[in-house]
Design an enzyme around this catalytic site. Structure first.
Site, PDB file in Angstrom:
ATOM      1  N   MET A  79       0.814  -1.212   0.000  1.00 30.78           N
ATOM      2  CA  MET A  79       0.000   0.000   0.000  1.00 30.78           C
ATOM      3  C   MET A  79       0.852   1.267   0.000  1.00 30.78           C
ATOM      4  O   MET A  79       2.070   1.216   0.224  1.00 30.78           O
ATOM      5  CB  MET A  79      -0.932   0.013   1.210  1.00 30.78           C
ATOM      6  CG  MET A  79      -1.968  -1.105   1.196  1.00 30.78           C
ATOM      7  SD  MET A  79      -3.076  -1.055   2.613  1.00 30.78           S
ATOM      8  CE  MET A  79      -4.041   0.419   2.256  1.00 30.78           C
ATOM      9  N   HIS A  80       0.191   2.390  -0.249  1.00 29.29           N
ATOM     10  CA  HIS A  80       0.716   3.748  -0.025  1.00 29.29           C
ATOM     11  C   HIS A  80       1.762   4.232  -1.019  1.00 29.29           C
ATOM     12  O   HIS A  80       2.087   5.416  -1.042  1.00 29.29           O
ATOM     13  CB  HIS A  80       1.317   3.891   1.383  1.00 29.29           C
ATOM     14  CG  HIS A  80       0.489   3.342   2.495  1.00 29.29           C
ATOM     15  ND1 HIS A  80      -0.803   3.752   2.713  1.00 29.29           N
ATOM     16  CD2 HIS A  80       0.775   2.431   3.451  1.00 29.29           C
ATOM     17  CE1 HIS A  80      -1.273   3.109   3.775  1.00 29.29           C
ATOM     18  NE2 HIS A  80      -0.347   2.295   4.240  1.00 29.29           N
ATOM     19  N   ASP A 236      -2.489  -5.055   0.323  1.00 30.68           N
ATOM     20  CA  ASP A 236      -2.031  -6.401   0.670  1.00 30.68           C
ATOM     21  C   ASP A 236      -2.706  -6.991   1.892  1.00 30.68           C
ATOM     22  O   ASP A 236      -3.059  -8.177   1.903  1.00 30.68           O
ATOM     23  CB  ASP A 236      -0.510  -6.429   0.814  1.00 30.68           C
ATOM     24  CG  ASP A 236       0.036  -5.321   1.708  1.00 30.68           C
ATOM     25  OD1 ASP A 236      -0.754  -4.541   2.289  1.00 30.68           O
ATOM     26  OD2 ASP A 236       1.277  -5.217   1.813  1.00 30.68           O
TER      27      ASP A 236
END
Length: 487
Positions: A79-80, A236
Site C-alpha cells: 500500500m501507499h 495487501d
C-alpha cells in the site's frame, strides 16, 4: 482456473487456483529496495512489471495443461506507494514506498492545512501514506510535480500495464489520505490540499468487482484469453484477509512480513487516529477494517541474521534451545529499524539493543528480536482494545508464520490463541486469486471460507506473566529514548 498476483516489497508472488479453490501452482520473484538517502525507500515500477512478466511465463510452464482455462486475475499490492506518471503514462521517478519516512514535515503541514483529515480520511497523516509524499515531491522536486498527470498505487501500475486502464479499489485508495473512507469516494477537498484533483486519480471499484479485461497484446503475450477479467483487488493486508477468510466483523489476523500488522474486520468505519490506528475500507462492500501497523517485523529478523552471518532457520534452532531463564536474561530489543507507526507515529524512532553483556549470545539476541517484534504487536493490540475493538483469536500469515517458536511467543505475549492455516504463507496471492473468483461471479460464502487450521497455540499463563514484566521494560525504553531525543 484463477490467477492471483501479490506485489510485495521483497517479492512478487503469483499463484493459480482451480475451481475448488485448491492451489495448482505458485512462484515468486525477488525485488530489491533502493535507499539512496536516510529515510528513503524506493523501487522501480518497471522492475515490478518485469518480475510479473517472468512469473507469468514460469507459471504457464508449471501448469501448462490448465493455463488457458484461467478466467480471471486478482491483484494484491503493497500500500501507499506513489507511482507518478506523466501525460504519456511514463514513470516520472522511482516509486516512493510505504516504509519511506522522508515526509515527516509534510505530515505536520497536512494536519495543519486539512483540519477535516481525521474525520474524512479516518487516519493521522503519517510519512508512509501517499499524500505527504506528493507534498514532498512538490517541495523538493517541483519539476517532477509539474509533470504529474496521474498518481497510481503499486498494484494499480501493474493493472495499467495489464489492461491499459487506470483503476484502483477502495481498500488501497483508503491508504492515500485522499479517500473519504466512510463514503468510499475520493475527497475533493483533501486532493486540493495537495495540489491535485480527481483528474489525477484512477477510477474506483470495489475489490471484488471487475475492473477491466486484459489488453489483447498482453493476453497474447501471456497465452491467455483476452476475455480474462481483472478484479479490483486491494491493499495487501485487506487481500490477505480474504485469503484467511477474515470477512466478518471480529475476524482478525496478524501478518508477519516485512512489516507487522494486526488486522480486525469491522461492519462500519471506526477511525481511532489518536492512537495511530488505521481505519480503511475492506475489499468487500459495506466492510471496513482497523489495523495496527509496525514498520519492521520479520525484516528485523532478516536484518539480524545478515548482521551475524546466520540463516534464519539456524538462528531459530539456536533460540529454541534457550531455557526460560536464559530468555528472561536476554537483552531487550526495540524493533524500530524504519521508525514506527502504531502507536507512536514516530518516523525518527530507532532500533535498540539494551542490556548487552559478555554473556550475550547470538541466540539470546535473536530471541530478543523475536520478542521485541512481538511486543510491538502487543502495543498495537493494546490501542485497538482501547478503541473498543475486541480480538478473541488471531490467524497468523506471512513469512513469520513458518516459525512455531514465534507463533507460541505471540500467543504468550498477546494472551490470545494463535492459529495458522494450510497455505497461510500465500495469504496475499491466495486472497487475490479468491477476488478473481468473486469477480468472475462465484459466491462469497463458498469462496471466502476460512482455510483449514494447520496448527494452533494457546497462551500460557506463567509465560504471559513473565513476559509482561519485560514488556513494561520495553515500553519504558522507548519513552526514555524519546525523552533523550527531545531533550
Amino acid at each position: 482456473m484463477y490467477l492471483g498476483i501479490d506485489l510485495g516489497t521483497s517479492e512478487v508472488k503469483a499463484l493459480v487456483i482451480d475451481e475448488n479453490g485448491d492451489i495448482v501452482a505458485s512462484h515468486s520473484a525477488p525485488l530489491t529496495i533502493q535507499r539512496r538517502h536516510p529515510h528513503w525507500s524506493e523501487q522501480s515500477p518497471q522492475a515490478w512489471w518485469e518480475a510479473t512478466d517472468y512469473l507469468m511465463s514460469t507459471l504457464k510452464e508449471k501448469c501448462e495443461q490448465h493455463w488457458a482455462a484461467i478466467k480471471a486475475v486478482g491483484l494484491s499490492g503493497q500500500m501507499h506507494g506513489a507511482v507518478l506518471l506523466d501525460g504519456a503514462d511514463n514513470v516520472i521517478r522511482p516509486a516512493i514506498l510505504w516504509n519511506d519516512t522522508r515526509s515527516s514535515q509534510e505530515c505536520v503541514e497536512l494536519e495543519e492545512m486539512a483540519p477535516e483529515l481525521h474525520t474524512v480520511a479516518g487516519n493521522l497523516a503519517m510519512p508512509g501514506f501517499t499524500a505527504p509524499k506528493l507534498l514532498w515531491v512538490c517541495r523538493h522536486e517541483p519539476e517532477n510535480f509539474k509533470r504529474i498527470d496521474t498518481v497510481l498505487l503499486p498494484k494499480d501500475y501493474l493493472r495499467l500495464r495489464m489492461t491499459g486502464k487506470k483503476i484502483s479499489d477502495m481498500s488501497d485508495a483508503a491508504g492515500t489520505l485522499w479517500l473519504d473512507v466512510a463514503r468510499r469516494d475520493w475527497s475533493d477537498s483533501l486532493l486540493a490540499k495537495c495540489g491535485l484533483s480527481r483528474h489525477n486519480m484512477p477510477a474506483l471499484v470495489e475489490g471484488c468487482d471487475v475492473s477491466a479485461t486484459l489488453a489483447p497484446e498482453i493476453a497474447a503475450s501471456w497465452g491467455l484469453n483476452p476475455s480474462v477479467v481483472v478484479a479490483g483487488g486491494g491493499g495487501d493486508n485487506a487481500v490477505s484477509a480474504i485469503g484467511v477468510g477474515a470477512v466478518n466483523p471480529g475476524d482478525a489476523f496478524i501478518s508477519l512480513g516485512t512489516s507487522g500488522v494486526l488486522f480486525v474486520v469491522n461492519d462500519a468505519c471506526r477511525p481511532a487516529p489518536a492512537s495511530a490506528v488505521h481505519a480503511f475500507c475492506h475489499v468487500l462492500p459495506n466492510r471496513w477494517h482497523q489495523m495496527s501497523v509496525m514498520l519492521s517485523a520479520a525484516s528485523c529478523l532478516q536484518w539480524f541474521c545478515r548482521l551475524v552471518g546466520v540463516t534464519e532457520t539456524a538462528l531459530l534452532e539456536e533460540v529454541a534451545q534457550l531455557s526460560e531463564q536464559e530468555k528472561a536474561g536476554a537483552p531487550m530489543f526495540l524493533p524500530y529499524l524504519s521508525g514506527e507507526r502504531t502507536p507512536h507515529n514516530d518516523p525518527n524512532a530507532k532500533g535498540i539493543f539494551h542490556g548487552l553483556t559478555h554473556a550475550s549470545s547470538r541466540a539470546n539476541m535473536g530471541y530478543a528480536v523475536l520478542e521485541g517484534v512481538s511486543f510491538g504487536l502487543a502495543d498495537g493490540l493494546r490501542v485497538l482494545q482501547e478503541s473498543g475493538t475486541h480480538v478473541g483469536q488471531c490467524s497468523l500469515v506471512g513469512g513469520g508464520a513458518r516459525s512455531a517458536l514465534w507463533a507460541q511467543l505471540l500467543a504468550d505475549v498477546l494472551n490470545i490463541p494463535i492459529v495458522t492455516h494450510k497455505g497461510g504463507e500465500t495469504g496475499g496471492a491466495l486472497g487475490a486469486a479468491r477476488l478473481a473468483c468473486l469477480a468472475a461471479g462465484k459466491d462469497l460464502a463458498s469462496i471466502c471460507r476460512k482455510p483449514e487450521i494447520y496448527q494452533s497455540w494457546s497462551p500460557r499463563a506463567q509465560q504471559h506473566a513473565a513476559l509482561m514484566k519485560r514488556y513494561a521494560h520495553f515500553t519504558s525504553l522507548y519513552l526514555n529514548d524519546l525523552n533523550y531525543r527531545t531533550f
